[in-house]
Design an enzyme around this catalytic site. Structure first.
Site, short mmCIF file in Angstrom:
data_model
loop_
_atom_site.label_atom_id
_atom_site.label_comp_id
_atom_site.label_asym_id
_atom_site.label_seq_id
_atom_site.Cartn_x
_atom_site.Cartn_y
_atom_site.Cartn_z
CB SER A 88 -21.05 -24.17 66.12
OG SER A 88 -22.39 -23.89 65.79
CB THR A 89 -23.38 -22.41 69.98
OG1 THR A 89 -24.27 -22.98 69.03
CG2 THR A 89 -24.15 -21.49 70.92
CG HIS A 100 -21.62 -24.03 62.27
ND1 HIS A 100 -21.89 -25.05 63.14
CD2 HIS A 100 -20.89 -24.58 61.26
CE1 HIS A 100 -21.37 -26.18 62.68
NE2 HIS A 100 -20.75 -25.92 61.53
CG MET A 118 -25.57 -26.36 68.48
SD MET A 118 -27.20 -25.79 69.03
CE MET A 118 -27.55 -24.58 67.76
CG ASP A 175 -19.64 -29.36 60.84
OD1 ASP A 175 -19.27 -30.29 60.10
OD2 ASP A 175 -19.65 -28.16 60.51
#
Length: 349
Positions: free
Chosen positions: A165-166, A192, A285, A288
């Site tokens: 993600s991030t 993401h 973050m 998931d």
């Protein structure tokens, strides 16, 4: 409580005002100044030393990419890019991620988005998280390994499943570009990212890598030596039909707020018979992927689980959540993850 100090950079006076108003609605953030172009931004970063910069991708005088490079060279600072939903905007945004930007926000309707307030919650959440992110990422790290050696797996049906993600685009670039041509396993990835940006990320990784990388499409045959990146705004599953694996890609409901979701991908891999999954949880973050990891280990106890070390993560949330399951086998620095994959699934088998 000391608020995080933000510099807002955009060539549009309307956007500077709207973004500033949104940020100032957060109890954790305050806008200390604005800049109308890249050169103005660099001068104010040097003078004011903000905690975070929001940076428009497309600007006159000096564009967002050039500005980001100068900021990282002269005064490294957490940066969140703002991008239009055009292909050019997406391509530049992905480049910015590789150059050290922490995250990005897609403007809902072009360079001057009159409806920018519609995504106020997303803007505030991303900037709050980015202001606490580890964006410097020094290379000298210690590595904790449960096992001292990386014995090759014996299964003839390996599959690598990655969630990020991030900070993920930059992390994926470090992992995927080190895989050799003919890597003897398919690699499936959920990053993401909203619709319109995953194609740019897949294309960039494909240009830089020895393996084939593509944005996954519904019905794709999942084969060795190819990397399949989930499409933004759709869930991605791997399913078994006969002796072959295929991609199922369709728009559904978000899972834990995500579409695509790592849990969805991991759980689908857990249903494949007689396979050897290797799961990798990279920077991001939230949590998931941790539920999907539990399912993988339940269905395939020999699943090899790898998570990225806290020190090399932009945001440690997802790897930390995975480690809290006590199912992670290797906690690795980012620059070691590809080596674990190569040793576990050697090209000459």
């Amino acid at each position: 409580m000391t608020k995080k100090r933000v510099l807002v950079v955009d060539d549009s006076a309307f956007m500077r005002k709207m973004i500033s108003n949104i940020i100032n609605n957060s109890v954790y953030l305050e806008v200390i100044d604005t800049a109308r172009n890249g050169q103005d931004a660099i001068n104010k970063v040097m003078e004011l030393k903000p905690d975070l910069v929001t940076l428009d991708v497309e600007m006159p005088v000096m564009d967002g990419i050039s500005t980001l490079q100068e900021i990282m060279k002269k005064a490294p600072t957490a940066v969140v890019m703002l991008s239009s939903l055009t292909k050019a905007g997406a391509d530049k945004t992905i480049e910015a991620m590789s150059l050290g930007a922490v995250d990005f926000i897609a403007k809902p309707s072009g360079s001057i988005s009159l409806d920018i307030a519609d995504i106020e919650r997303e803007i505030i959440a991303k900037i709050e998280h980015a202001s606490n992110a580890n964006y410097s990422l020094k290379p000298e790290r210690k590595t904790y390994i449960k096992e001292k050696n990386y014995k090759p797996i014996t299964s003839n049906r390996p599959i690598v499943a990655i969630g990020s993600s991030t900070g993920g685009p930059r992390a994926l670039q470090q992992v995927i570009t080190k895989l050799p041509a003919g890597f003897p396993a398919p690699v499936v990835i959920v990053q993401h990212m909203p619709k319109g940006f995953t194609k740019s990320l897949a294309d960039r990784l494909n240009r830089l890598s020895k393996v084939n990388v593509k944005e996954v499409e519904d019905g794709d045959l999942i084969v060795k030596g190819t990397v399949y990146l989930a499409t933004g705004g759709k869930q991605f599953r791997v399913v078994e039909r006969g002796s072959s694996l295929y991609a199922v890609v369709k728009e559904e409901q978000p899972v834990n707020g995500h579409q695509p979701a790592v849990d969805v991908l991991f759980e689908s891999v857990s249903t494949i018979a007689n396979c050897q999954p290797i799961s990798v949880i990279l920077t991001g973050m939230g949590k998931d992927g941790s539920n999907g990891l539990v399912k993988l280990k339940q269905k395939h106890p020999r699943t090899i689980a790898i998570s990225q070390t806290e020190e090399t993560c932009v945001v440690y949330g997802m790897p930390q959540a995975a480690e809290k399951t006590s199912l992670v086998d290797y906690v690795e620095d980012l620059d070691r993850i590809s080596e674990v994959l190569i040793q576990k699934i050697p090209t000459k088998r």
